[in-house]
Design an enzyme around this catalytic site. Structure first.
Site, PDB file in Angstrom:
ATOM      1  N   ASP A  87       4.212   4.454   6.907  1.00 25.51           N
ATOM      2  CA  ASP A  87       3.224   4.266   7.733  1.00 25.51           C
ATOM      3  C   ASP A  87       3.753   3.627   9.139  1.00 25.51           C
ATOM      4  O   ASP A  87       4.978   2.994   8.921  1.00 25.51           O
ATOM      5  CB  ASP A  87       2.002   3.219   7.145  1.00 25.51           C
ATOM      6  CG  ASP A  87       2.228   2.000   7.290  1.00 25.51           C
ATOM      7  OD1 ASP A  87       1.918   1.189   8.740  1.00 25.51           O
ATOM      8  OD2 ASP A  87       3.059   1.281   6.501  1.00 25.51           O
ATOM      9  N   LYS A  98       0.955  -1.280  -0.007  1.00 24.99           N
ATOM     10  CA  LYS A  98      -0.101   0.178  -0.535  1.00 24.99           C
ATOM     11  C   LYS A  98       0.827   1.352  -0.142  1.00 24.99           C
ATOM     12  O   LYS A  98       0.219   2.702  -0.238  1.00 24.99           O
ATOM     13  CB  LYS A  98      -0.946   0.093   0.963  1.00 24.99           C
ATOM     14  CG  LYS A  98      -1.978  -1.142   1.156  1.00 24.99           C
ATOM     15  CD  LYS A  98      -2.409  -0.910   3.176  1.00 24.99           C
ATOM     16  CE  LYS A  98      -3.262  -1.966   3.143  1.00 24.99           C
ATOM     17  NZ  LYS A  98      -4.134  -1.986   4.262  1.00 24.99           N
ATOM     18  N   GLU A 123       8.680   1.848  -6.254  1.00 26.86           N
ATOM     19  CA  GLU A 123       8.274   1.564  -4.601  1.00 26.86           C
ATOM     20  C   GLU A 123       8.705   2.296  -3.803  1.00 26.86           C
ATOM     21  O   GLU A 123       9.325   3.909  -5.003  1.00 26.86           O
ATOM     22  CB  GLU A 123       9.901   0.009  -4.794  1.00 26.86           C
ATOM     23  CG  GLU A 123      10.109   0.150  -2.991  1.00 26.86           C
ATOM     24  CD  GLU A 123       8.689  -1.323  -2.570  1.00 26.86           C
ATOM     25  OE1 GLU A 123       8.218  -1.031  -1.877  1.00 26.86           O
ATOM     26  OE2 GLU A 123       9.232  -2.309  -2.863  1.00 26.86           O
ATOM     27  N   ARG A 139       0.322   7.841   7.088  1.00 28.71           N
ATOM     28  CA  ARG A 139       0.801   7.842   5.459  1.00 28.71           C
ATOM     29  C   ARG A 139      -0.103   8.838   5.170  1.00 28.71           C
ATOM     30  O   ARG A 139       0.631   9.159   3.559  1.00 28.71           O
ATOM     31  CB  ARG A 139      -0.447   6.126   4.819  1.00 28.71           C
ATOM     32  CG  ARG A 139      -0.105   5.193   5.154  1.00 28.71           C
ATOM     33  CD  ARG A 139      -0.861   3.988   4.281  1.00 28.71           C
ATOM     34  NE  ARG A 139      -0.303   2.738   4.583  1.00 28.71           N
ATOM     35  CZ  ARG A 139       0.582   1.382   4.882  1.00 28.71           C
ATOM     36  NH1 ARG A 139       1.566   2.535   3.460  1.00 28.71           N
ATOM     37  NH2 ARG A 139       0.142   0.855   5.214  1.00 28.71           N
ATOM     38  N   ASP A 187      14.323  -0.326   2.238  1.00 30.26           N
ATOM     39  CA  ASP A 187      14.875  -0.841   3.145  1.00 30.26           C
ATOM     40  C   ASP A 187      15.255  -1.975   3.165  1.00 30.26           C
ATOM     41  O   ASP A 187      16.686  -2.033   2.614  1.00 30.26           O
ATOM     42  CB  ASP A 187      14.054  -0.453   4.084  1.00 30.26           C
ATOM     43  CG  ASP A 187      12.880  -0.797   4.321  1.00 30.26           C
ATOM     44  OD1 ASP A 187      12.508  -2.373   3.785  1.00 30.26           O
ATOM     45  OD2 ASP A 187      11.776  -0.436   5.162  1.00 30.26           O
TER      46      ASP A 187
END
Length: 178
Positions: free
Chosen positions: A158, A42, A96, A164, A100
């Protein structure tokens, strides 16, 4: 929400300026190739919407949704919603939000690679190399910003599904997540 932000790492203006630059580069690199831009839900929603509306070449968009769960031994990933387009022989760019550890991106990349695209590239808004899993050998082809190893939220990112909707990317205060 803003009271839990330690500092604004990237302002709304900085984000939009860099997104325009990335869109221009993608438009140039994929001119005449009719690419498909795939977002992994998401967190990518904000970035995805802003970048694709600035890409000025014919293209298609699609989404996939992956889920991870922890078993007794390790973390497993599964595809909750697959892309709907046939990408065989097509040029595909994964959009993306943040690269990470790379675990979910590696999973998504391998999943899409099995569908035999002509090419498969990665465009990430944020790259956080300090958190990269050493087993992940992927490299992003397009990077918006390289950021330090901080807990960041906003602009799609988030903590427990909150933050978000912030228009910037901020560093979350440790007391907000510990």
């Amino acid at each position: 929400m803003k009271e839990n932000i330690k500092e604004v790492l990237l302002s709304e203006e900085q984000l939009q300026t860099r997104i325009r630059e990335l869109a221009a580069q993608l438009s140039e690199d994929y001119a005449g190739k009719d690419p498909i831009f795939v977002g992994v839900l998401k967190g990518v929603v904000m970035f995805f919407g802003d970048i694709v509306k600035r890409i000025d070449i014919p293209c298609q968009i699609d989404f996939m949704w992956i889920s991870s769960y922890e078993g007794t031994e390790s973390k497993h990933m599964t595809v909750k919603k697959d892309i709907s387009e046939d990408i065989r022989g097509r040029h595909v760019v994964i959009l993306e939000d943040i690269f990470d550890t790379g675990n979910s991106l590696d999973f998504s990349y391998k999943h899409l690679l099995e569908k035999e695209p002509a090419s498969l590239k990665i465009c990430t808004l944020l790259d956080k190399p300090e958190r990269r899993n050493p087993a992940v050998t992927l490299q992003a082809d397009y990077v918006g910003f390289t950021i330090p190893n901080e807990f960041v939220v906003g602009y799609g990112l988030d903590f427990n599904e909150f933050y978000r909707n912030l228009p910037f990317i901020g560093v979350l205060k440790p007391e907000a997540y510990q």
